[in-house]
Motif scaffolding. Structure first.
Motif, PDB file in Angstrom:
ATOM      1  N   GLU A 194      38.745 -18.040   8.506  1.00  0.00           N
ATOM      2  CA  GLU A 194      40.137 -17.485   8.108  1.00  0.00           C
ATOM      3  C   GLU A 194      40.504 -16.636   9.442  1.00  0.00           C
ATOM      4  OE1 GLU A 194      40.385 -17.241   3.422  1.00  0.00           O
ATOM      5  OE2 GLU A 194      39.992 -15.404   4.802  1.00  0.00           O
ATOM      6  N   ASP A 221      39.680 -13.688  10.292  1.00  0.00           N
ATOM      7  CA  ASP A 221      40.267 -12.565   9.832  1.00  0.00           C
ATOM      8  C   ASP A 221      39.615 -11.428  11.059  1.00  0.00           C
ATOM      9  OD1 ASP A 221      39.878  -9.738   8.751  1.00  0.00           O
ATOM     10  OD2 ASP A 221      39.346 -10.647   6.605  1.00  0.00           O
ATOM     11  N   LEU A 246      36.950 -24.448   4.759  1.00  0.00           N
ATOM     12  CA  LEU A 246      37.992 -23.814   3.975  1.00  0.00           C
ATOM     13  C   LEU A 246      38.609 -25.343   3.078  1.00  0.00           C
ATOM     14  CD1 LEU A 246      39.979 -21.624   5.992  1.00  0.00           C
ATOM     15  CD2 LEU A 246      38.593 -20.794   4.214  1.00  0.00           C
TER      16      LEU A 246
END
Length: 482
Positions: A416, A418, A474
């Motif tokens: 993601e 992050d 994902l």
């Protein structure tokens, strides 16, 4: 009534060193929380503290965050701790009346207890409890105007005894290599986080490794009893143990474990010794308030009662290591490295832009700040700072169960992109966009020999030994196997 026996005016410099040392370690611990807590345990962290707080009651895990948790609240707690700890390093609260000094130390203890008790596995290290126990005793050290309390200095020695003797017993009861004096042939290479000198310590002759183990046994099984002998024997015992702790400081990265141990051992050093090397002179003192003297007596009685559990643990056959018998982390039992691994395996995390990887896919490696990765990179000096994610990565090859709650979330955070989690790493191989797939592989590491080091300039040799986590991508808001 005569109360001279409650004072130890000959230990004022020792008290100063204990106070400044503990405050400095608190400062590092709160900086650590300000930097690492949010990606590890924040609202969107790997183990979100709000989820933990919903299921764990206050009585099991006392924390201010039971009132309210947010990442902003965490930062407020961390920065308050930083400011108060810095003030204590400078000696400002110690120049104020006794209640102000006690309030400053109590503030640090309450704030850090609040962090540790929601920190879950990322704060499940023995030195967290050690700092909290030492920090609680520091509340009762008094200010600069009164003499150091003799009973509190004795309690610091009792804490040092449990740290050292508990570590010694767990070794003798654990891995046979501590008894046949061979553990240090492996430990410098397999310890959780080697430092720049660990490679050299590993390559000393085997007879010196045996002396390392013998010296450790003397420090942890014999010298702790010397802390309770008259001077100068207590000083000699403390100096020997401080020397062994400094040896550990220069040969590995153990966060602030060694430094807290050194600080509490200073309680056995009268002013004459540190006064030889420090430009500090002991002053004269005013009588301690009666309420303060009664408080130190009460503290001693409480510690005496709570000592039943760690003493029973020490003399029992099934000794626990680094265990708190109460949620306040007071009067704990300690120990370290009851068993030694004979080889080093590392989990290496990789990513690729290929959404459907094959045997010909190019994988790029993520580099951590402290743990071994690139064989050409020299192990860094990190301690007394603590890299929590790196330390837990060391446990994964020992048993995947250590990462069941957070490792897949960590891989998902990489997918993601992050940034908070990526900031915990040294190198992100996908600076422009996140990878399509990530995986984790297991490698066997060993130090290079002297000749290999000269030829390749590498510090490590590594070989792949298998898959640790299959490729993940994902899918539907989560990370799933491809």
């Amino acid at each position: 009534m005569p109360t001279e026996w409650l004072s130890a005016p000959d230990y004022s410099i020792s008290r100063l060193l204990i106070e400044r040392g503990l405050a400095g370690i608190y400062l590092i611990a709160f900086v650590n929380a300000a930097v690492q807590f949010r990606p590890l345990l924040g609202e969107r962290g790997l183990l979100p503290a709000p989820e933990f707080l919903r299921f764990v009651p206050f009585r099991r895990s006392p924390s201010l965050f039971h009132l309210h948790y947010s990442d902003r609240a965490l930062l407020a707690v961390a920065w308050t701790g930083i400011v108060v700890a810095a003030a204590l390093v400078l000696g400002l609260p110690q120049a104020a009346p006794v209640p102000v000094t006690m309030l400053a130390w109590a503030t640090l203890w309450i704030l850090y207890l609040s962090i540790v008790n929601v920190g879950q596995t990322f704060y499940a290290f023995g030195w967290e409890s050690l700092l909290l126990e030492a920090g609680f005793l520091a509340i009762f050290l008094g200010n600069d105007r009164i003499a150091p309390p003799a009973l509190v200095l004795l309690l610091f020695r009792w804490l040092a005894f449990r740290v050292e003797f508990g570590a010694g017993l767990i070794k003798m009861r654990g891995d046979p290599c501590w008894r046949d004096l061979t553990c240090m042939q492996y430990h410098h290479q397999t310890q959780p986080m080697p430092n720049p000198l660990s490679w050299y310590f590993h390559h000393v002759p085997r007879r010196l490794h045996r002396l390392e183990v013998l010296g450790n046994h003397v420090a942890q099984l014999v010298m702790p009893f010397g802390l309770f002998l008259p001077q100068p024997f207590a000083t000699l015992a403390a100096l020997y143990m401080i020397g062994t702790q400094l040896y550990l400081v220069v040969s590995g990265n153990y966060a602030w474990l060694n430094w807290v141990t050194i600080v509490i051992l200073v309680a056995a050093l009268p002013d004459g010794l540190p006064g030889l090397v420090l430009p500090i002179q002991a002053g004269t003192f005013e009588p301690a308030p009666l309420a303060f003297q009664l408080a130190t007596i009460g503290l001693t009685l409480v510690v005496g009662v709570l000592s039943y559990w760690p003493v029973r643990n020490l003399i029992g056959r099934r000794q626990l290591m680094n265990f708190s018998f109460n949620p306040l982390h007071l009067v704990n039992t300690y120990g370290a490295f009851g068993s030694i691994t004979r080889h080093r395996d590392e989990v290496i995390v990789e990513g690729t832009e290929d959404p459907d990887p094959t045997v010909e896919t190019t994988w790029r490696e993520y580099e951590f700040k402290g743990k071994p990765g690139d064989p050409q990179r020299r192990p860094p000096q990190v301690a007394p700072y603590h890299l929590r994610l790196d330390w837990l990565m060391w446990f994964l090859p020992l048993s995947p169960a250590y990462g069941e709650a957070w490792f897949v979330r960590f891989l998902q955070a990489l997918l993601e992109d992050d940034q908070a989690v990526l900031n915990l790493l040294r190198h992100n191989p996908f600076p422009d966009h996140p990878p399509a797939v990530v995986r984790a592989r297991l490698y066997r590491y060993r130090y290079t020999t002297w000749s290999e080091r000269r030829q390749t300039r590498a510090w490590w040799v590594r070989q792949p030994i298998g898959e640790f986590m299959p490729p993940l991508a994902l899918r539907g808001g989560g990370a799933e196997a491809t």
